[in-house]
Write an enzyme that holds these catalytic residues in place. Structure first.
Site, short mmCIF file in Angstrom:
data_model
loop_
_atom_site.label_atom_id
_atom_site.label_comp_id
_atom_site.label_asym_id
_atom_site.label_seq_id
_atom_site.Cartn_x
_atom_site.Cartn_y
_atom_site.Cartn_z
N LYS A 40 -3.53 2.23 9.20
CA LYS A 40 -4.88 2.72 8.90
C LYS A 40 -5.87 2.36 10.02
O LYS A 40 -6.85 3.06 10.22
CB LYS A 40 -5.34 2.21 7.53
CG LYS A 40 -4.51 2.79 6.37
CD LYS A 40 -4.57 4.32 6.31
CE LYS A 40 -3.81 4.91 5.14
NZ LYS A 40 -3.88 6.37 5.05
N SER A 79 -8.48 3.86 5.37
CA SER A 79 -8.63 2.85 4.33
C SER A 79 -9.45 1.69 4.90
O SER A 79 -9.44 1.47 6.12
CB SER A 79 -7.25 2.33 3.91
OG SER A 79 -7.38 1.16 3.13
N TYR A 102 0.99 -1.31 6.74
CA TYR A 102 0.03 -0.34 6.17
C TYR A 102 -1.34 -0.49 6.83
O TYR A 102 -1.94 0.49 7.27
CB TYR A 102 -0.09 -0.54 4.66
CG TYR A 102 -1.10 0.39 4.03
CD1 TYR A 102 -0.83 1.74 3.88
CD2 TYR A 102 -2.35 -0.08 3.61
CE1 TYR A 102 -1.77 2.61 3.31
CE2 TYR A 102 -3.30 0.77 3.05
CZ TYR A 102 -3.00 2.11 2.90
OH TYR A 102 -3.93 2.97 2.36
N ALA A 152 -2.11 -1.75 9.64
CA ALA A 152 -2.06 -1.33 11.05
C ALA A 152 -2.06 0.19 11.18
O ALA A 152 -2.70 0.75 12.07
CB ALA A 152 -0.82 -1.92 11.73
N1 LIG Z 1 -5.26 4.34 -3.81
C1 LIG Z 1 -5.84 3.47 -3.00
O1 LIG Z 1 -6.18 2.34 -3.40
C2 LIG Z 1 -6.14 3.86 -1.56
C3 LIG Z 1 -7.10 3.10 -0.87
C4 LIG Z 1 -7.41 3.46 0.43
C5 LIG Z 1 -6.80 4.53 1.02
N2 LIG Z 1 -5.85 5.26 0.33
C6 LIG Z 1 -5.20 6.40 1.00
O2 LIG Z 1 -5.47 7.57 0.25
C7 LIG Z 1 -4.45 8.53 0.54
C8 LIG Z 1 -3.98 9.16 -0.77
O3 LIG Z 1 -3.36 8.18 -1.54
P1 LIG Z 1 -3.53 8.11 -3.14
O4 LIG Z 1 -4.29 6.89 -3.45
O5 LIG Z 1 -4.00 9.39 -3.67
O6 LIG Z 1 -2.03 7.79 -3.56
P2 LIG Z 1 -0.91 8.70 -4.29
O7 LIG Z 1 -1.42 9.14 -5.60
O8 LIG Z 1 0.33 7.89 -4.22
O9 LIG Z 1 -0.79 9.98 -3.34
C9 LIG Z 1 -0.08 9.98 -2.13
C10 LIG Z 1 0.23 11.41 -1.74
O10 LIG Z 1 0.92 11.41 -0.47
C11 LIG Z 1 2.02 12.28 -0.57
N3 LIG Z 1 3.10 11.89 0.32
C12 LIG Z 1 3.65 10.66 0.48
N4 LIG Z 1 4.70 10.73 1.31
C13 LIG Z 1 4.82 12.04 1.68
C14 LIG Z 1 5.73 12.74 2.51
N5 LIG Z 1 6.76 12.12 3.13
N6 LIG Z 1 5.56 14.07 2.67
C15 LIG Z 1 4.55 14.71 2.03
N7 LIG Z 1 3.66 14.10 1.25
C16 LIG Z 1 3.80 12.77 1.06
C17 LIG Z 1 2.47 12.19 -2.04
O11 LIG Z 1 3.14 13.39 -2.40
P3 LIG Z 1 4.72 13.51 -2.77
O12 LIG Z 1 5.18 12.17 -3.23
O13 LIG Z 1 4.76 14.57 -3.83
O14 LIG Z 1 5.33 13.96 -1.49
C18 LIG Z 1 1.13 12.10 -2.76
O15 LIG Z 1 0.63 13.38 -3.03
C19 LIG Z 1 -3.36 7.79 1.31
O16 LIG Z 1 -3.46 8.10 2.68
C20 LIG Z 1 -3.69 6.32 1.08
O17 LIG Z 1 -3.25 5.51 2.14
C21 LIG Z 1 -5.53 4.95 -0.97
#
Ligand SMILES: NC(=O)c1ccc[n+]([C@@H]2O[C@H](COP(=O)([O-])OP(=O)(O)OC[C@H]3O[C@@H](n4cnc5c(N)ncnc54)[C@H](OP(=O)(O)O)[C@@H]3O)[C@@H](O)[C@H]2O)c1
Length: 270
Positions: free
Chosen positions: A161, A144, A157, A159
């Site tokens: 990333k 991120s 968070y 930290a």
């Molecule tokens: N959205 C943003 O603004 C943003 C910005 C920068 C980076 N990111 C990064 O992008 C990545 C994807 O996030 P997203 O935006 O797509 O959010 P999201 O829709 O909340 O997806 C997060 C995914 O992580 C899985 N997950 C969380 N805890 C887990 C666990 N204990 N075991 C297995 N799976 C787990 C969830 O699946 P289950 O709950 O079904 O387990 C879900 O599929 C993350 O690494 C996030 O930090 C997001």
């Protein structure tokens, strides 16, 4: 997308957001997709949709809580039993926590450390031996822009990333001579379930990060495409939004005391 033709990809966090989008963009070209998350009903529904559209792609679902070491090991054992030699690992699963550190709940902090850092590192470690035996393998770690700076109200968070970006960059240098590409995808705000999960039900709702920085927003489709293109181009780091890339570039060259001042001004909207 030629690079990914016939690939065997494992996508963590495939039950929503970016993970689901990775599955959609890879399914037309991949030989096999392994979708991992805790919400198995979502994975199964996604598998059905993908198979209806791309019958040539084999899609497997695997329910795992990646915060648990034993479940990660079981996943890798299962892959071996199923004879699924993964050559593209997408470490996408992750979660945030929005609010001050002093009022955070420990289980959430521990989950962030376990999923964002430990699971990503452990899965890479466990799958590397078989990837080293394959031609043209790659690891895409979803980091991120939060990892470039210490962010108040997202201290743990951001930290985690920083770790992901640093680990990926170092690994990219180690593994490039061995034929493995490693890329850290560093997006800004994306409209997914992330903000909802990061919100604290026991505190006043904060403005979601997707609302406070609209110019830096990107859609899941744009972010995933940029990540896959960065792998093809063998780039160790990708920032999907051009405005954001410019802002980060500037912030990284100015003295840090100025960066700290700017971050402090935006503190309330972080
Ligand atoms: N959205 C943003 O603004 C943003 C910005 C920068 C980076 N990111 C990064 O992008 C990545 C994807 O996030 P997203 O935006 O797509 O959010 P999201 O829709 O909340 O997806 C997060 C995914 O992580 C899985 N997950 C969380 N805890 C887990 C666990 N204990 N075991 C297995 N799976 C787990 C969830 O699946 P289950 O709950 O079904 O387990 C879900 O599929 C993350 O690494 C996030 O930090 C997001």
């Amino acid at each position: 997308m030629k690079f990914f033709e016939g690939c065997m990809a494992l996508i963590t966090g495939a039950s929503s957001g970016l993970g689901e989008e990775f599955a959609h963009q890879l399914a037309p070209v991949a030989k096999t997709l392994v979708l991992v998350a805790r919400r198995n009903d979502r994975l199964v529904a996604l598998r059905e949709r993908l198979l209806a559209e791309y019958p040539a792609c084999s899609v497997f679902t695997y329910r795992a809580d990646l915060s648990q070491e034993k479940e990660r090991e079981e996943l890798v054992n299962w892959l071996q039993k199923q004879q699924l030699p993964i050559n593209f690992l997408v470490n996408n699963a992750g979660l945030g926590d929005s609010g001050e550190f002093s009022t955070a709940e420990w289980p959430r902090i521990r989950s962030m450390l376990d999923v964002n850092i430990t699971a990503l590192t452990h899965l890479t470690y466990l799958l590397l031996p078989s990837m080293l035996r394959t031609q043209g393998a790659a690891v895409l770690n979803v980091s991120s822009v939060a990892g470039f700076f210490p962010l108040p109200n997202m201290s743990v968070y951001s930290a985690t990333k920083s770790y992901v970006t640093s680990f990926s960059e170092a690994l990219a240098m180690e593994l490039r001579p061995k034929g493995i590409i490693v890329t850290a995808l560093c997006p800004g705000p994306i409209p997914t379930e992330f903000a909802e999960t990061a919100a604290r039900p026991y505190e006043e709702p904060r403005i979601p990060h997707t609302h406070s920085m609209p110019a830096f927003m990107a859609t899941p489709r744009q972010v995933v495409l940029a990540g896959l293109q960065a792998v093809v181009a063998e780039r160790p780091r990708a920032i999907p939004n051009p405005f954001l890339a410019l802002a980060i570039g500037v912030a990284l060259v100015i003295p840090f005391f100025l960066t700290r001042k700017v971050i402090s001004c935006f503190r309330t909207s972080l």
